[in-house]
Design an enzyme around this catalytic site. Structure first.
Site, PDB file in Angstrom:
ATOM      1  N   HIS A 225       0.805  -1.219   0.000  1.00  0.00           N
ATOM      2  CA  HIS A 225       0.000   0.000   0.000  1.00  0.00           C
ATOM      3  C   HIS A 225       0.841   1.274   0.000  1.00  0.00           C
ATOM      4  O   HIS A 225       0.310   2.382   0.051  1.00  0.00           O
ATOM      5  CB  HIS A 225      -0.934  -0.009   1.235  1.00  0.00           C
ATOM      6  N   LYS A 227       3.142   4.408  -1.299  1.00  0.00           N
ATOM      7  CA  LYS A 227       3.267   5.279  -2.475  1.00  0.00           C
ATOM      8  C   LYS A 227       4.564   6.054  -2.311  1.00  0.00           C
ATOM      9  O   LYS A 227       4.634   7.000  -1.519  1.00  0.00           O
ATOM     10  CB  LYS A 227       2.098   6.262  -2.591  1.00  0.00           C
ATOM     11  N   ASP A 232      17.404   9.594  -7.973  1.00  0.00           N
ATOM     12  CA  ASP A 232      18.836   9.865  -7.763  1.00  0.00           C
ATOM     13  C   ASP A 232      19.254   9.786  -6.297  1.00  0.00           C
ATOM     14  O   ASP A 232      20.198  10.463  -5.874  1.00  0.00           O
ATOM     15  CB  ASP A 232      19.212  11.237  -8.329  1.00  0.00           C
ATOM     16  N   HIS A 406      -8.931  11.802   0.502  1.00  0.00           N
ATOM     17  CA  HIS A 406      -8.083  10.614   0.620  1.00  0.00           C
ATOM     18  C   HIS A 406      -6.791  10.905   1.389  1.00  0.00           C
ATOM     19  O   HIS A 406      -5.981  10.003   1.608  1.00  0.00           O
ATOM     20  CB  HIS A 406      -7.764  10.102  -0.794  1.00  0.00           C
ATOM     21  N   LYS A 408      -4.146  11.449   4.306  1.00  0.00           N
ATOM     22  CA  LYS A 408      -3.950  10.846   5.625  1.00  0.00           C
ATOM     23  C   LYS A 408      -2.958  11.722   6.384  1.00  0.00           C
ATOM     24  O   LYS A 408      -1.771  11.774   6.044  1.00  0.00           O
ATOM     25  CB  LYS A 408      -3.384   9.425   5.509  1.00  0.00           C
ATOM     26  N   ASP A 413      -0.578  20.089  17.823  1.00  0.00           N
ATOM     27  CA  ASP A 413      -0.142  21.410  18.308  1.00  0.00           C
ATOM     28  C   ASP A 413       0.577  22.225  17.240  1.00  0.00           C
ATOM     29  O   ASP A 413       1.474  23.035  17.558  1.00  0.00           O
ATOM     30  CB  ASP A 413       0.767  21.259  19.534  1.00  0.00           C
TER      31      ASP A 413
END
Length: 488
Positions: A225, A227, A232, A406, A408, A413
């Site tokens: 899952h 991404k 380089d 979508h 997350k 603070d």
């Protein structure tokens, strides 16, 4: 004679059934599950006998397969030399953190063996076209290597522009590797792009291949899952966005355009992310591709006084167990003023749920932003079972109305930020290969806060009184799907 055969078959069937049932019961009892999860599994396999056994075979055991499991156990010992060299570059590391971040960074150092890394080139990207444009620019400027891993690569629109840029770079001699989850990227592997890329010299790997015959050697819903993009060994991208064109992706679901958040980072953090990528690659292919040994690159050392301090948390088989779950709890309990959470799927563990409620009850301003319309019916109803207790504790729940949110993210603070691929659900917390960035920096926190406040401006605040008088059948559905919370 026919009756005898039928009786024998029936006896063998029931004998085999009870052997399997006893075996599953033994596995549940000998492995430490949470009490709700264990009870849920017992009810499923005993109340729905055949169906329950099938569900257990598909989803009940957290295993990776014998070959992958052995590789996963060996990987970290093989990377110790690389990590030792990396840690010898003391100028890369931050020795002190803010008060709100200290506990979490100490946890990460203890569990992962590495301190927070300095970085001042970190940018948040929220617009899909801007993300793709920036990424393509970096791909064309690549000098040595490009590594990518995505849960979903959906051909069409902007995704094809990235594919063409990657192919062009491969043809000019850039070493390109692409790892895509088999289930999430099924459309990609059915398209022409997989073969075109391979023909151009790109190494394309189908991670965790979907195959019904693999259910006995690997849990079938274990997914890659993450991404991540590495260029380089210096530029890193990660966040919630899959390689898709949001204007085309899942438009038939009726949830609107997907809204994502990505981070682009320059600097030595690419080394730690590169180690995670090399581990994933080795688990899947058996081949080791450790990044180049770190050097005191002059670009790494040009750090401002007020720089970011970053930790990278990776989860999944072969990585530190329960790390993301522990990080979430530590971050939530570190809050002293404000806690803002954005997640598309709100099905937290009991520990995380209670930590959020406790934060609100001890006077912290707690806000949770979730999409009003969700692409998962099961998660939609299961998440609602948490609303009443959250609202009673004083948590503000915002329903985002301008698409499927979508992103997350967690902001504590306006100083400690967590962004990445992990949803606030059991699958991300306990099962999948996920990645989360932990950033200790007030300016970055303010940038994330401005994005979250923008989400709130496009959201509807859930009214506690109206929620309390919802229809009885909705309450029944919520509690029914909450019952399966440990299995989602």
């Amino acid at each position: 004679m026919t009756t005898l055969y039928i009786s024998l078959f029936t006896w063998l069937f029931f004998f085999g059934y009870w052997i399997i049932l006893i075996s599953i019961t033994y596995q549940i009892l000998t492995k430490r599950h949470s009490t709700p999860a264990a009870i849920a599994w017992f009810l499923v396999i005993y109340i729905f006998p055949i169906f329950g056994i099938v569900i257990w075979l598909f989803f009940g055991k957290l295993y990776l397969g014998e070959r992958r499991f052995q590789l996963a156990n060996k990987i970290w010992s093989k990377t110790n030399v690389w990590l030792t060299d990396f840690k010898s570059c003391e100028t890369f590391f931050e020795k002190k953190n803010s008060d709100v971040a200290t506990s979490l960074f100490q946890l990460c150092k203890h569990r992962q063996g590495i301190s927070g890394i300095k970085c001042d080139q970190l940018k948040l990207l929220t617009n899909a076209k801007e993300i793709i444009k920036t990424l393509i620019h970096d791909i064309y400027l690549a000098k040595n290597n490009i590594e990518m891993v995505f849960y979903i690569w959906k051909p069409g629109g902007l995704a094809d522009d990235v594919a063409n840029a990657l192919i062009s770079s491969a043809k000019r001699g850039i070493h390109c590797r692409l790892m895509l989850d088999s289930a999430g990227s099924v459309d990609f592997f059915r398209s022409k792009w997989a073969q075109i890329m391979r023909n151009s010299g790109i190494q394309v790997v189908e991670a965790l291949k979907i195959n019904i015959f693999r259910i006995f050697i690997r849990r079938i819903d274990l997914r890659q899952h993450r991404k991540v993009i590495l260029i380089d060994n210096y530029i890193t991208y990660t966040g919630s966005m899959n390689l898709v064109d949001p204007s085309l992706f899942k438009q038939s679901a009726g949830v609107g355009q997907w809204i994502d958040l990505m981070a682009r980072i320059e600097g030595p953090i690419a080394g730690t992310v590169g180690i995670i990528y090399s581990c994933d690659w080795e688990i899947e292919t058996g081949k080791k591709i450790l990044p180049k040994k770190p050097k005191k690159n002059k670009n790494f050392l040009k750090l401002k006084k007020k720089h970011n301090s970053i930790q990278v948390i990776a989860s999944g088989p072969g990585f530190p167990k329960n790390m993301i779950h522990q990080a979430l709890l530590t971050a939530i309990y570190s809050a002293r003023k404000e806690l803002i959470i954005t997640t598309p799927y709100l099905v937290p563990s009991d520990d995380v749920h209670h930590a959020i409620c406790t934060a609100a009850q001890r006077g912290i301003k707690v806000s949770i932003i979730i999409p009003r319309y969700n692409d998962s019916i099961l998660v939609k109803w299961a998440s609602r079972a948490f609303f009443s207790e959250l609202l009673d504790a004083g948590v503000k729940i915002y329903l985002f109305e301008k698409g499927l949110l979508h992103s997350k993210s967690i902001l504590v603070d306006q100083q400690l930020s967590l962004i990445g691929t992990a949803n606030l659900d059991m699958r991300s917390l306990w099962l999948n290969f996920e990645i989360t960035l932990v950033i200790d920096n007030s300016q970055f926190g303010k940038d994330l806060a401005s994005i979250q406040y923008e989400y709130i401006s496009h959201s509807r605040l859930l009214d506690k009184k109206l929620w309390s008088i919802r229809s009885h059948w909705k309450i029944i559905l919520e509690n029914f799907f909450y019952f399966f919370n440990p299995l989602l």
